[in-house]
Design an enzyme around this catalytic site. Structure first.
Site, PDB file in Angstrom:
ATOM      1  N   HIS A 203      -6.851  -1.106   2.103  1.00  0.00           N
ATOM      2  CA  HIS A 203      -7.526  -2.189   2.835  1.00  0.00           C
ATOM      3  C   HIS A 203      -6.896  -3.565   2.646  1.00  0.00           C
ATOM      4  O   HIS A 203      -7.296  -4.516   3.294  1.00  0.00           O
ATOM      5  CB  HIS A 203      -9.011  -2.268   2.454  1.00  0.00           C
ATOM      6  CG  HIS A 203      -9.253  -2.912   1.118  1.00  0.00           C
ATOM      7  ND1 HIS A 203      -9.172  -2.220  -0.060  1.00  0.00           N
ATOM      8  CD2 HIS A 203      -9.538  -4.187   0.777  1.00  0.00           C
ATOM      9  CE1 HIS A 203      -9.422  -3.034  -1.065  1.00  0.00           C
ATOM     10  NE2 HIS A 203      -9.640  -4.247  -0.601  1.00  0.00           N
TER      11      HIS A 203
HETATM   12  C1  UD1 Z   1     -12.534  -8.478   1.412  1.00  0.00           C
HETATM   13  C2  UD1 Z   1     -11.888  -9.341   0.335  1.00  0.00           C
HETATM   14  C3  UD1 Z   1     -11.008  -8.476  -0.554  1.00  0.00           C
HETATM   15  C4  UD1 Z   1     -11.792  -7.289  -1.106  1.00  0.00           C
HETATM   16  C5  UD1 Z   1     -12.446  -6.521   0.037  1.00  0.00           C
HETATM   17  C6  UD1 Z   1     -13.335  -5.450  -0.519  1.00  0.00           C
HETATM   18  C7  UD1 Z   1     -11.394 -11.650   1.007  1.00  0.00           C
HETATM   19  C8  UD1 Z   1     -10.351 -12.610   1.432  1.00  0.00           C
HETATM   20  N1  UD1 Z   1     -11.033 -10.362   0.928  1.00  0.00           N
HETATM   21  O1  UD1 Z   1     -11.492  -7.974   2.223  1.00  0.00           O
HETATM   22  O2  UD1 Z   1     -10.537  -9.247  -1.642  1.00  0.00           O
HETATM   23  O3  UD1 Z   1     -10.893  -6.453  -1.783  1.00  0.00           O
HETATM   24  O4  UD1 Z   1     -13.262  -7.425   0.809  1.00  0.00           O
HETATM   25  O5  UD1 Z   1     -13.592  -4.459   0.410  1.00  0.00           O
HETATM   26  O6  UD1 Z   1     -12.498 -12.049   0.752  1.00  0.00           O
HETATM   27  N2  UD1 Z   1     -15.260  -5.678   8.871  1.00  0.00           N
HETATM   28  C9  UD1 Z   1     -16.174  -4.914   9.549  1.00  0.00           C
HETATM   29  N3  UD1 Z   1     -17.385  -4.699   8.964  1.00  0.00           N
HETATM   30  C10 UD1 Z   1     -17.732  -5.211   7.766  1.00  0.00           C
HETATM   31  C11 UD1 Z   1     -16.792  -5.995   7.091  1.00  0.00           C
HETATM   32  C12 UD1 Z   1     -15.558  -6.216   7.649  1.00  0.00           C
HETATM   33  O7  UD1 Z   1     -15.913  -4.426  10.638  1.00  0.00           O
HETATM   34  O8  UD1 Z   1     -18.869  -4.968   7.289  1.00  0.00           O
HETATM   35  C13 UD1 Z   1     -13.914  -5.860   9.472  1.00  0.00           C
HETATM   36  C14 UD1 Z   1     -13.804  -7.090  10.358  1.00  0.00           C
HETATM   37  O9  UD1 Z   1     -12.943  -6.772  11.402  1.00  0.00           O
HETATM   38  C15 UD1 Z   1     -13.157  -8.097   9.442  1.00  0.00           C
HETATM   39  C16 UD1 Z   1     -12.259  -7.225   8.580  1.00  0.00           C
HETATM   40  O10 UD1 Z   1     -12.959  -6.005   8.412  1.00  0.00           O
HETATM   41  O11 UD1 Z   1     -12.443  -9.079  10.129  1.00  0.00           O
HETATM   42  C17 UD1 Z   1     -11.933  -7.810   7.222  1.00  0.00           C
HETATM   43  O12 UD1 Z   1     -13.128  -8.141   6.504  1.00  0.00           O
HETATM   44  P1  UD1 Z   1     -13.125  -9.330   5.441  1.00  0.00           P
HETATM   45  O13 UD1 Z   1     -14.433  -9.383   4.753  1.00  0.00           O
HETATM   46  O14 UD1 Z   1     -12.620 -10.592   6.036  1.00  0.00           O
HETATM   47  O15 UD1 Z   1     -12.017  -8.892   4.418  1.00  0.00           O
HETATM   48  P2  UD1 Z   1     -11.786  -7.493   3.693  1.00  0.00           P
HETATM   49  O16 UD1 Z   1     -10.526  -6.924   4.201  1.00  0.00           O
HETATM   50  O17 UD1 Z   1     -13.024  -6.670   3.764  1.00  0.00           O
HETATM   51  N1  UDP Z   2     -15.875   2.197  -2.758  1.00  0.00           N
HETATM   52  C1  UDP Z   2     -16.958   2.857  -2.188  1.00  0.00           C
HETATM   53  N2  UDP Z   2     -16.765   3.493  -0.987  1.00  0.00           N
HETATM   54  C2  UDP Z   2     -15.568   3.512  -0.354  1.00  0.00           C
HETATM   55  C3  UDP Z   2     -14.467   2.835  -0.952  1.00  0.00           C
HETATM   56  C4  UDP Z   2     -14.671   2.166  -2.136  1.00  0.00           C
HETATM   57  O1  UDP Z   2     -18.053   2.872  -2.759  1.00  0.00           O
HETATM   58  O2  UDP Z   2     -15.456   4.118   0.726  1.00  0.00           O
HETATM   59  C5  UDP Z   2     -16.088   1.514  -4.044  1.00  0.00           C
HETATM   60  C6  UDP Z   2     -15.094   1.893  -5.110  1.00  0.00           C
HETATM   61  O3  UDP Z   2     -15.534   3.047  -5.814  1.00  0.00           O
HETATM   62  C7  UDP Z   2     -15.075   0.652  -5.979  1.00  0.00           C
HETATM   63  C8  UDP Z   2     -15.242  -0.465  -4.970  1.00  0.00           C
HETATM   64  O4  UDP Z   2     -15.844   0.125  -3.825  1.00  0.00           O
HETATM   65  O5  UDP Z   2     -16.172   0.620  -6.865  1.00  0.00           O
HETATM   66  C9  UDP Z   2     -13.912  -1.058  -4.638  1.00  0.00           C
HETATM   67  O6  UDP Z   2     -14.038  -1.848  -3.498  1.00  0.00           O
HETATM   68  P1  UDP Z   2     -12.813  -2.210  -2.563  1.00  0.00           P
HETATM   69  O7  UDP Z   2     -11.742  -1.206  -2.728  1.00  0.00           O
HETATM   70  O8  UDP Z   2     -13.371  -2.423  -1.208  1.00  0.00           O
HETATM   71  O9  UDP Z   2     -12.380  -3.649  -3.099  1.00  0.00           O
HETATM   72  P2  UDP Z   2     -11.489  -4.192  -4.307  1.00  0.00           P
HETATM   73  O10 UDP Z   2     -11.932  -3.559  -5.560  1.00  0.00           O
HETATM   74  O11 UDP Z   2     -10.070  -3.907  -3.965  1.00  0.00           O
HETATM   75  O12 UDP Z   2     -11.737  -5.656  -4.273  1.00  0.00           O
END
Ligand code: UD1
Ligand code: UDP
Length: 397
Positions: A203
């Site tokens: 991601h």
């Molecule tokens: C965010 C965090 C990242 C973290 C990740 C955990 C920032 C800059 N990044 O990244 O550090 O590792 O969360 O998962 O804060 N979207 C949906 N539904 C949702 C959420 C997101 O469709 O419920 C889609 C949207 O198109 C959005 C994209 O995912 O633009 C990215 O979401 P965003 O929260 O901006 O960043 P993450 O990639 O989730």
């Molecule tokens: N996780 C989850 N479901 C998923 C993918 C991840 O519950 O489909 C959990 C995972 O076990 C961990 C956390 O989400 O506890 C990690 O989140 P993510 O990878 O989104 O973010 P990061 O840790 O890189 O910020």
């Protein structure tokens, strides 16, 4: 003591669950959900499943550019802080929700406690690196998961209010492993019970937003799935990019539009004809929607190996004794690499395949990132913190 806790993204719900459980025994907690993650399987599922208290305020900021999203959070958080007047603001990790929480609190002269302080990738192209550096410099209480995090802070001149408490994700995992063993049926649902399989997640913006990297990773997963199943819960960011690239997405416009309302990945592997940029997707590349935490932990525990660019999952792999391949060029969790349990491959197909087939299988498994009691240490640090000392240091500077 009154604490305002700010969460917004999936890993923060998991971390906050571990701390809230302890914190609420002696303190009043007000929970703000910024709404950064909002899909049911990115947010509600965690509140329902792991007993996180319902948010007192949901700002519903949703997705957007970094600027728009952070700005909207700042305004919303500021209003709540004015109304609630907490003694502390508690933030987690390195997302935009973390940054907005820390900045809003600091501007209102409310001390900030940062859980997972001191992590560094030394790559300022990562939005998370900017978020964590700024948050650490605004925080009065820096709750570090490791000694190396403490050292990173010292190198930046941050030495006051620093506590090596361990990692609250270890606390969360301990609880989840026990519950997942009884509650999760995911191995049967995905047909991987008693079969060796790989588990993959992707991601990070650096991987999803670079088509060359994303295709290289997908190419590796596809190749690997010809030999053993690869379970791939797809983050919505990644899903969007895969669809834009025409990977794992129905070809015709008509079906593509339908797929927006009906999730394309619900356990159904795309057929060969649906893939434009990869030669063939094997039946055993098992795309799923994002999973609940208990299903995820169950899958992690029994995986032969985990491939990921997630920070949290690298650690969970280590704690569960599952070798990990990290699809990044660097990691903040360097100890997992130094012990030999985690291999950095970047997004090179060849390096990923090599690491899965020939990666190290270390015999030693030293304890890393605490003992599963980090949450209690966080709460103790909050209770005993010298806020006035921190404030006067801030104003002297
Ligand atoms: C965010 C965090 C990242 C973290 C990740 C955990 C920032 C800059 N990044 O990244 O550090 O590792 O969360 O998962 O804060 N979207 C949906 N539904 C949702 C959420 C997101 O469709 O419920 C889609 C949207 O198109 C959005 C994209 O995912 O633009 C990215 O979401 P965003 O929260 O901006 O960043 P993450 O990639 O989730
Ligand atoms: N996780 C989850 N479901 C998923 C993918 C991840 O519950 O489909 C959990 C995972 O076990 C961990 C956390 O989400 O506890 C990690 O989140 P993510 O990878 O989104 O973010 P990061 O840790 O890189 O910020």
């Amino acid at each position: 003591m009154k604490i305002v806790t700010i969460v917004g993204a999936r890993p923060q719900f998991i971390k906050a669950a571990a701390v809230s459980r302890v914190l609420r025994q002696t303190m009043r907690e007000i929970l703000i959900h910024t709404g950064q993650h909002y899909d049911k399987n990115m947010s509600d599922v965690f509140f329902d499943e792991i007993g996180i208290p319902a948010p007192d305020h949901n700002l519903r900021v949703g997705s957007g550019s970094h600027a728009a999203q952070t700005a909207s959070m700042l305004t919303g958080i500021d209003a709540v802080l004015l109304a609630e007047k907490p003694d502390w603001v508690l933030v987690y990790g390195d997302t935009n929700s973390t940054l907005a929480g820390a900045l809003a609190a600091a501007k209102r002269h409310i001390p900030v406690a940062h859980v997972e302080a001191g992590l560094r990738s030394f790559n300022r192209r990562m939005p998370e690196e900017i978020n964590r550096v700024v948050t650490d410099h605004l925080s009065a209480l820096l709750l570090c998961p490791s000694r190396s995090a403490v050292k990173n802070l010292a190198k930046e001149g941050i030495v006051h209010g620093v506590h090596p408490v361990g990692d609250v994700m270890a606390d969360a995992l301990d609880h989840a492993v026990k519950r997942a063993a009884g509650d999760s049926t995911v191995l049967d649902t995905l047909g991987v019970r008693d079969r060796p399989y790989l588990l993959a997640t992707v991601h990070r913006a650096e991987n999803t937003d670079d088509p060359i990297r994303l295709k290289a990773i997908l190419g590796a997963l596809q190749k690997l799935s010809e030999q053993e199943p690869v379970v791939f819960p797809v983050h919505p960011r990644t899903r969007k990019r895969l669809m834009e690239l025409g990977i794992a997405n129905p070809k015709s416009r008509e079906t593509r539009d339908k797929s927006k309302t009906c999730p394309a990945f619900r356990g159904i592997p795309p057929s060969a004809g649906q893939v434009q940029n990869l030669s063939r997707v094997s039946r055993d590349l098992k795309f799923t929607d994002p999973l609940g935490y208990l299903d995820m932990v169950r899958l992690e525990k029994s995986a032969r190996m985990i491939l990921t660019d997630s920070g949290g999952i690298q650690k969970e792999a280590y704690w569960l004794g599952v070798p990990c391949v990290t699809l990044r060029d660097e990691t903040e969790w360097t100890e997992t690499v130094l012990t030999g349990w985690n291999t950095l491959t970047g997004a090179s197909t060849a390096a990923i395949l090599h690491a899965v087939h020939h990666g190290p299988r270390p015999k030693r498994h030293p304890a890393l990132y605490g003992d599963g009691h980090a949450a209690s240490r966080c709460v103790k640090a909050l209770r005993t913190a010298d806020v006035r000392g921190q404030r006067s240091k801030g104003s002297e500077a």
